[in-house]
Design a protein around this motif. Structure first.
Motif, PDB file in Angstrom:
ATOM      1  N   ILE A  65       0.830  -1.212   0.000  1.00 51.63           N
ATOM      2  CA  ILE A  65       0.000   0.000   0.000  1.00 51.63           C
ATOM      3  C   ILE A  65       0.855   1.248   0.000  1.00 51.63           C
ATOM      4  CG2 ILE A  65      -1.552   1.403   1.411  1.00 51.63           C
ATOM      5  CD1 ILE A  65      -3.121  -0.967   2.083  1.00 51.63           C
ATOM      6  N   ARG A  66       1.886   1.238   0.833  1.00 58.07           N
ATOM      7  CA  ARG A  66       2.691   2.465   0.971  1.00 58.07           C
ATOM      8  C   ARG A  66       3.853   2.416  -0.018  1.00 58.07           C
ATOM      9  NH1 ARG A  66       4.217   5.057   6.694  1.00 58.07           N
ATOM     10  NH2 ARG A  66       1.975   5.305   6.613  1.00 58.07           N
ATOM     11  N   ASP A  73      -0.682   6.219   0.610  1.00 58.42           N
ATOM     12  CA  ASP A  73      -1.413   5.066   0.091  1.00 58.42           C
ATOM     13  C   ASP A  73      -1.317   4.982  -1.434  1.00 58.42           C
ATOM     14  OD1 ASP A  73      -2.821   7.314  -0.383  1.00 58.42           O
ATOM     15  OD2 ASP A  73      -4.756   6.542   0.267  1.00 58.42           O
ATOM     16  N   LEU A  76      -2.199   1.633  -3.193  1.00 57.21           N
ATOM     17  CA  LEU A  76      -3.626   1.350  -3.316  1.00 57.21           C
ATOM     18  C   LEU A  76      -4.243   2.156  -4.460  1.00 57.21           C
ATOM     19  CD1 LEU A  76      -6.351   0.247  -2.325  1.00 57.21           C
ATOM     20  CD2 LEU A  76      -6.403   2.100  -0.649  1.00 57.21           C
ATOM     21  N   ARG A  77      -3.884   3.435  -4.517  1.00 62.59           N
ATOM     22  CA  ARG A  77      -4.448   4.291  -5.560  1.00 62.59           C
ATOM     23  C   ARG A  77      -4.055   3.779  -6.942  1.00 62.59           C
ATOM     24  NH1 ARG A  77      -5.856   9.606  -3.215  1.00 62.59           N
ATOM     25  NH2 ARG A  77      -5.222   9.490  -1.041  1.00 62.59           N
ATOM     26  N   TYR A 102      -9.491   0.886   3.861  1.00 64.03           N
ATOM     27  CA  TYR A 102      -8.841   0.466   2.624  1.00 64.03           C
ATOM     28  C   TYR A 102      -9.511  -0.801   2.062  1.00 64.03           C
ATOM     29  CZ  TYR A 102      -5.154   3.811   3.680  1.00 64.03           C
ATOM     30  OH  TYR A 102      -4.454   4.947   3.932  1.00 64.03           O
TER      31      TYR A 102
ATOM     32  N   MET B 451      -3.108   5.892   9.097  1.00 60.47           N
ATOM     33  CA  MET B 451      -4.230   6.536   8.431  1.00 60.47           C
ATOM     34  C   MET B 451      -4.083   8.056   8.467  1.00 60.47           C
ATOM     35  SD  MET B 451      -6.655   5.213   6.857  1.00 60.47           S
ATOM     36  CE  MET B 451      -8.226   5.600   6.148  1.00 60.47           C
ATOM     37  N   ASP B 454      -1.512   8.877   5.867  1.00 57.03           N
ATOM     38  CA  ASP B 454      -1.965   8.651   4.493  1.00 57.03           C
ATOM     39  C   ASP B 454      -3.054   9.630   4.073  1.00 57.03           C
ATOM     40  OD1 ASP B 454      -0.306   6.558   4.654  1.00 57.03           O
ATOM     41  OD2 ASP B 454      -1.818   4.983   4.427  1.00 57.03           O
ATOM     42  N   ARG B 455      -4.038   9.812   4.951  1.00 57.81           N
ATOM     43  CA  ARG B 455      -5.254  10.494   4.501  1.00 57.81           C
ATOM     44  C   ARG B 455      -5.599  11.745   5.296  1.00 57.81           C
ATOM     45  NH1 ARG B 455      -8.676   6.792   1.646  1.00 57.81           N
ATOM     46  NH2 ARG B 455      -7.271   5.642   0.290  1.00 57.81           N
TER      47      ARG B 455
END
Lengths: 229, 580
Positions: A65-66, A73, A76-77, A102, B451, B454-455
């Motif tokens: 993911i990373r 992320d 994932l994208r 996710y 998280m 990331d977001r």
């Protein structure tokens, strides 16, 4: 177009691996090669991953993911972007941590052929290889931790509370992507007992029963992912 | 003795009442503008109310009473027992009663237990002046005839003794107590204003003398200021007037102008509190000294009516009036001088020092103090975090890696001869590495949740809500990423608050709301639990991490935390952090 169980590649399964840590990437490639997989490409960034996926059209993408460039992320994208271009492209996400959000995004298109595992699972390579095969075949594999989190968060909701201890266990294993026979082996019961349990689970959760293993898993996950009341 | 004295009495009453009301309003507003938290921990609303309204109001009443008492005294002086005047006992009693009622009310409120610390100092001169005035009204001075100078000396001395007693009594009542009125938790809008002004944690007025003046002192000074300014402009609010003597229109006009002056003074005091305070202090000193000098030369500066106009003696003087008036004027001058001298070191001198560059700006010093405190807390919190991480790594992952290395080394030796045992050791090493990973994952989550990285805050809060064992609604509107340190601080603050709610509140549901507007991040956590949550006692800053820890964490970003948690719930925790 959903990919059914029937679609298992004839020759060796072709994979694209995306992992930015050199040692881990090399280890993964070595392990997968040793188990008879073919590595079409091993990349270390999100953009390289997208290019490789579009170029090689592999049977499965194994994606951390990373990934660079932003180290958030991106993996994932990139995987989701590739799946938009190549619908049903099987994706197995690897991560140091599990986030139900996710998993939710991964499952959003309801097409199956996705998996989300902690990197630890690579250690037990039988389980890892099983997961790869399930996802390649269009199945869905969620890490036990994802399932535990989802169940924990829903545990107070009414229908789940109606499940017996044994039924909960069956549901957990089901969400991890295991077939009835695998569940039966795991719980030391007959396959018939498992299918009896699963019918009961579907009734209690008010889900339409289904013979198809993958749709069954998707239904369970969709139920678990729904925002708790 | 003209009969107009009787007719002007309603005007004086009106003026007294208006003055009192204006004093009260100005005092309360000044107190609120100072963002005085008033120890609002939600425990005792009466105390909060008293802190907000009671003390300034008391000051206003006492201040007005002082001047009403002077007025009554003036009228009393005009009571000649020989002239067949029309002034009746009932007529005099009206203003006398009003003055007494105001006085008693003010003193009663002032004598209530546990006054806020910041309200202490201004009460002392109030009580001193007021008790002297009270004595003047009721004592031997007010009898124009048949008193010897000895009576005056005795009366004056007893007045001073009474004032000293009152002063000492108030000192005793309001002495600082252990763990007293430390600034508690800020509240909503006031804290917002405070945070925006960059002084979120500055205690209320009275903390620093100078520009942060306590409202009570203003309530006391305002009437004096009004009278002084009015007199400078040639206005006398207490001018004799009635329809009978044809002075109604001029008197009305003067009253209107007087009220305008009053309003203007209020505006000046609000807008330029520092210079106005300096002016009042200097003027009181000057007028007081002048009054003493006039008294010494047998003339009078009797306060309100003829303030600053020593030549303007009363129209018709009964026998003995001049002497009494001179003594009274001298005493009055001494009072004003004392008040002025008390104020000068607190107003003029700091300003002069500041102007000469020898003393720092009080607002700046307060800010520096806040920054020093929050920085020290932030540094020690960070150090404690590092120690915890070091300990966790040392006891956990690091130890396991050593064990893995040893196992592998032994397995290496056994591999050729006893492969079975070697295999067992390798399996063990694999399990140990999985456990180490698990520990590292938990540790990372505690340092900086993936998280969040990331977001951003919004998604991380949503994920946090999903992870809770309770149903948790979220209403989050954070369109953009904030500074990473702010995101992290707020995330962990919310995590702590919801953990508290889950553990202690016996809640069945939670709600997290977050929004960013006008550069202010506001997060509200509500639970439907049993309530009764509170930060640790302010007296013990080292106590507990809990909500007090959250407050400290936010303070490093000029953020604040407010809690409403009545017994029985619900509990609402609001966090605000400026995000310019």
């Amino acid at each position: 177009m959903p990919i059914g169980h029937a679609r298992l590649p004839e020759g060796p399964v072709r994979l694209v691996v995306a992992e930015d840590l050199y040692l881990l990437r090399e280890g993964l490639v070595r392990l997968l090669k040793a188990r008879g997989f073919e590595i079409a490409a091993a990349t270390d960034s999100a953009s390289a991953l997208l290019d490789a996926l579009l170029e090689h059209r592999p049977d499965l993408a194994i994606v951390d993911i990373r990934l660079p460039p932003t180290n958030t992320d991106d993996g994932l994208r990139a995987a989701l972007a590739a799946r938009e271009r190549l619908p049903g492209l099987p994706i197995l996400l690897l991560s140091q941590y599990v986030e139900p959000v996710y998993a939710q995004e991964l499952l959003a298109d309801q097409e199956g052929g996705v998996g989300y595992l902690l990197k630890d699972r690579v250690f037990s390579d039988d389980q890892f290889v099983d997961a790869i095969r399930t996802v390649v075949a269009g199945g869905t594999v969620m890490d036990p931790q994802v399932v535990t989190k989802l169940l924990g968060r829903r545990s107070r909701s009414e229908p789940l509370a109606r499940l017996s201890e044994r039924e909960r266990r069956v549901l957990e294993l089901m969400a991890e992507g295991r077939s009835n026979s695998a569940i039966a082996n795991r719980l030391f019961v007959s396959e018939k007992a498992v299918s009896k349990h699963s019918t009961s689970i579907f009734t209690k959760l008010e889900l339409a029963p289904s013979d198809d293993d993958n749709r069954r898993v998707l239904a369970v996950l969709a139920y678990l992912m729904a925002t708790p009341r | 003795m003209p009969p107009v004295l009787m007719d002007r009495e309603p005007w004086t009453l009106v003026v007294i009442v208006v003055l009192t009301a204006v004093c009260g309003v100005v005092a309360v507003r000044a107190e609120q503008a100072g963002a005085h938290p008033g120890g609002s921990d939600g425990k005792d609303r009466f105390q909060v109310l008293l802190g907000r309204v009671g003390w300034p109001l008391a000051a206003a009443l006492v201040g007005a009473a002082a001047y009403a008492a002077v007025l009554a005294m003036l009228m009393d002086l005009h009571l000649p027992d020989s002239s067949g005047t029309e002034i009746t006992v009932a007529g005099f009693g009206a203003s006398g009663l009003l003055a007494s009622a105001l006085l008693v009310t003010g003193l009663l409120v002032a004598a209530l237990p546990s006054p806020p610390r910041t309200a202490v100092r201004w009460q002392l001169p109030v009580v001193a002046v007021v008790s002297c005035e009270a004595l003047l009204v009721s004592g031997p001075f007010t009898m124009p005839q048949g008193r010897t100078p000895m009576d005056l000396v005795v009366g004056g001395t007893s007045g001073l003794v009474l004032a000293l007693l009152a002063w000492w009594g108030l000192l005793w009542l309001t002495r600082p107590r252990a763990g007293g009125a430390a600034a508690g938790v800020g509240v909503g809008a006031a804290a917002r204003a405070g945070a925006a002004a960059g002084s979120g944690a500055v205690p209320g007025p009275g903390h620093a003398f100078g520009y942060t003046f306590s409202a009570g002192r203003w309530a006391l000074l305002l009437p004096g200021l009004v009278a002084m300014v009015g007199d400078v402009l040639g206005l006398e609010l207490w001018v004799p007037a009635s329809p009978a003597n044809g002075m109604l229109v001029p008197a009305l006009a003067e009253l209107v102008v007087g009220l305008l002056v009053l309003a203007w003074v209020g505006v000046v005091v609000r807008r330029w509190p520092g210079p106005a305070a300096d002016f009042v202090a200097l003027a009181l000193t000057g007028v007081g000294a002048y009054g003493i000098a006039q008294g010494a030369f047998g003339r009078t500066l009797v306060v309100v009516g003829t303030f600053g106009s020593p030549g303007d003696l009363m129209p018709v003087l009964p026998a003995g009036f001049g002497h009494n008036a001179a003594v009274l004027g001298g005493i009055q001058g001494a009072m004003l001088l004392a008040l002025g001298l008390w104020l000068v070191p607190r107003t003029v001198l700091p300003d002069v020092r500041r102007l000469l560059g020898r003393a720092p700006d009080p607002a700046l010093s307060a800010r520096v103090q806040v920054l020093t405190e929050t920085r020290a807390e932030a540094v020690s919190t960070a150090a404690a975090e590092l120690r915890r991480i070091e300990r966790d790594l040392h006891d956990g992952a690091q130890g396991r890696l050593v064990a893995i290395g040893m196992n592998l080394r032994v397995a290496e030796g056994l591999l050729a001869e006893r492969p079975q045992e070697a295999a067992a050791l390798i399996v063990e090493a694999r399990h140990a590495s999985a456990a180490a990973l698990e520990e590292l994952r938990d540790l990372v989550r505690g340092i900086y949740p993936p998280m969040l990285a990331d977001r951003g805050l919004g998604e991380a809060l949503r994920a946090l809500a999903l992870d809770l064992p309770l149903p948790c609604e979220t209403e989050i509107e954070l369109p953009e990423r904030l500074d990473a340190p702010v995101e992290s601080a707020v995330y962990f603050a919310v995590a702590e608050v919801v953990t508290n709610a889950v553990r202690h509140a016996e809640a069945t549901g939670l709600r997290i709301r977050a929004e960013l507007s006008d550069g202010l991040l506001r997060v509200e956590v509500t639970d439907d639990g049993v309530g009764g949550a509170a930060p640790a006692a302010p007296a013990d800053p080292t106590a507990g991490s809990g909500l007090a820890g959250v407050e400290r964490r936010l303070a490093a970003f000029d953020g604040i935390l407010a809690i409403s948690s009545p017994p029985g719930g619900p509990t609402i925790v609001v966090m605000e952090v400026p995000c310019p």
